[in-house]
Design an enzyme around this catalytic site. Structure first.
Site, short mmCIF file in Angstrom:
data_model
loop_
_atom_site.label_atom_id
_atom_site.label_comp_id
_atom_site.label_asym_id
_atom_site.label_seq_id
_atom_site.Cartn_x
_atom_site.Cartn_y
_atom_site.Cartn_z
CD GLN A 28 5.16 -19.44 -9.64
OE1 GLN A 28 5.42 -19.27 -10.82
NE2 GLN A 28 5.95 -19.04 -8.65
CD GLU B 201 4.57 -21.73 -16.33
OE1 GLU B 201 5.18 -22.41 -15.48
OE2 GLU B 201 4.51 -20.48 -16.29
NE ARG C 22 6.53 -14.67 -5.24
CZ ARG C 22 6.66 -13.35 -5.33
NH1 ARG C 22 5.87 -12.55 -4.64
NH2 ARG C 22 7.59 -12.82 -6.09
CG HIS D 261 1.27 -18.27 -14.23
ND1 HIS D 261 2.02 -17.38 -13.49
CD2 HIS D 261 2.06 -19.36 -14.41
CE1 HIS D 261 3.22 -17.92 -13.25
NE2 HIS D 261 3.26 -19.10 -13.80
#
Length: 315
Positions: free
Chosen positions: A93, A112, A189, A95
């Site tokens: 994936q 993250e 995804r 983001h």
């Protein structure tokens, strides 16, 4: 006023039972993939367990009493702390960044980082892509040449990975991580191993959005942790940037310490002990999540503790 938080659990197709087995959490089922330990996100806000705000959720406290958070001017609580049990591998994936996410998803982007709590021997993650240009990336995706596209890295307990928005990534099976991230639940995804959910359906892919947001220029985004000794205790700064600062504190004995920020997010990942805040004792143990607010001044830790601490720069 310290805020202790009741975890929120999320079922995932790749989840398992390690959150119960390792942290003694009361998980809802044997496919529990995520513990949202510190969250004000609408998809899983934590309930406060103590004090005058006991029984209401963190997002409500954020709205009601901004003074606890240094009068942070942002409309939403900026960070989210999770513990993930990757009993099976996660989808590959990416983001989006803030600009793309706010335009297309009406929420923050998602930068993250991962602290590897535990990992099986030879466990690995996907971290980055083997392309030099957007054109090459798009060709790989259009032709579904995923075996050539993704970079893999072997990991072990204690490793740390910074995953800025735009980085292709996936947690492999047999890994438990603590994730600190922007407060966002937007995921695109790219590949999901053709898995089917409990209803026999494959999960949606987001190939066009992924092509929009993948950053092929940032080939090695990881950081170099900085270790120092303060008051006889070990402090490791894992990452510090415009989104968050994340540290690991290893405490053996007693630590008198002032907060590095108006409000800090803490998760105990190992050990147990006590924290004394302005004269009041609180028991803390592995798996406990809490926020030290602006009202918490004299802070004293006692015990054998490993703690992940994070805070967000005020924008």
């Amino acid at each position: 006023m310290v805020l202790f938080l009741k975890p929120v659990f999320q079922e995932r197709i790749w989840g398992g039972t390690a959150l119960r087995d390792e942290f003694n959490y009361q998980i809802p089922n044997d496919l529990t993939g995520e513990c949202w330990g510190i969250s004000a996100h609408s998809n899983g806000p934590n309930e406060i367990e103590n004090g005058k705000y006991k029984g209401i959720t963190l997002d409500q406290v954020w709205e009601k009493d901004k003074a606890l958070f240094g009068n942070d001017p942002r409309d939403k609580f900026p960070l989210l702390t999770k513990i993930l049990d990757a009993n099976d591998k996660l989808s590959v994936q990416v983001h989006p960044n803030d600009e793309y996410a706010l335009e297309h998803e009406n929420e923050y982007g998602k930068t993250e980082c991962w602290y590897i709590i535990d990992a099986n021997k030879d466990a690995e993650i996907i971290y980055g892509v083997n392309t030099q240009s957007k054109q090459e990336l798009n060709e790989f995706i259009d032709n579904k040449e995923f075996d050539k596209l993704f970079k893999t890295v072997k990991v072990k307990p204690g490793d740390f990975y910074y995953v800025p928005a735009g980085t292709v990534h996936a947690i492999g099976s047999g890994i438990m991580i603590l994730e600190t991230q922007q407060s966002s639940d937007t995921t695109y995804r790219i590949y999901d191993y053709d898995r089917k959910d409990k209803d026999g359906n494959t999960r949606d892919l987001h190939l066009e959005q992924s092509k929009d947001v993948i950053d092929v220029s940032n080939q090695n985004p990881n950081t170099n942790p900085i270790v120092e000794c303060r008051s006889g205790q070990k402090f490791t700064q894992l990452v510090s940037n415009e989104f968050f600062t994340v540290e690991k504190w290893d405490i053996q004995g007693v630590l008198e310490y002032e907060k590095p920020h108006d409000y800090c997010l803490l998760t105990i990942i190992e050990g147990n002990g006590k924290i004394n805040i302005d004269g009041e004792d609180f028991e803390i143990e592995k798996g406990k999540h809490f926020i030290l607010t602006t009202e918490d001044n004299e802070i004293n830790f006692k015990g054998e503790l490993s703690i992940i601490v994070s805070y967000s720069s005020t924008k």
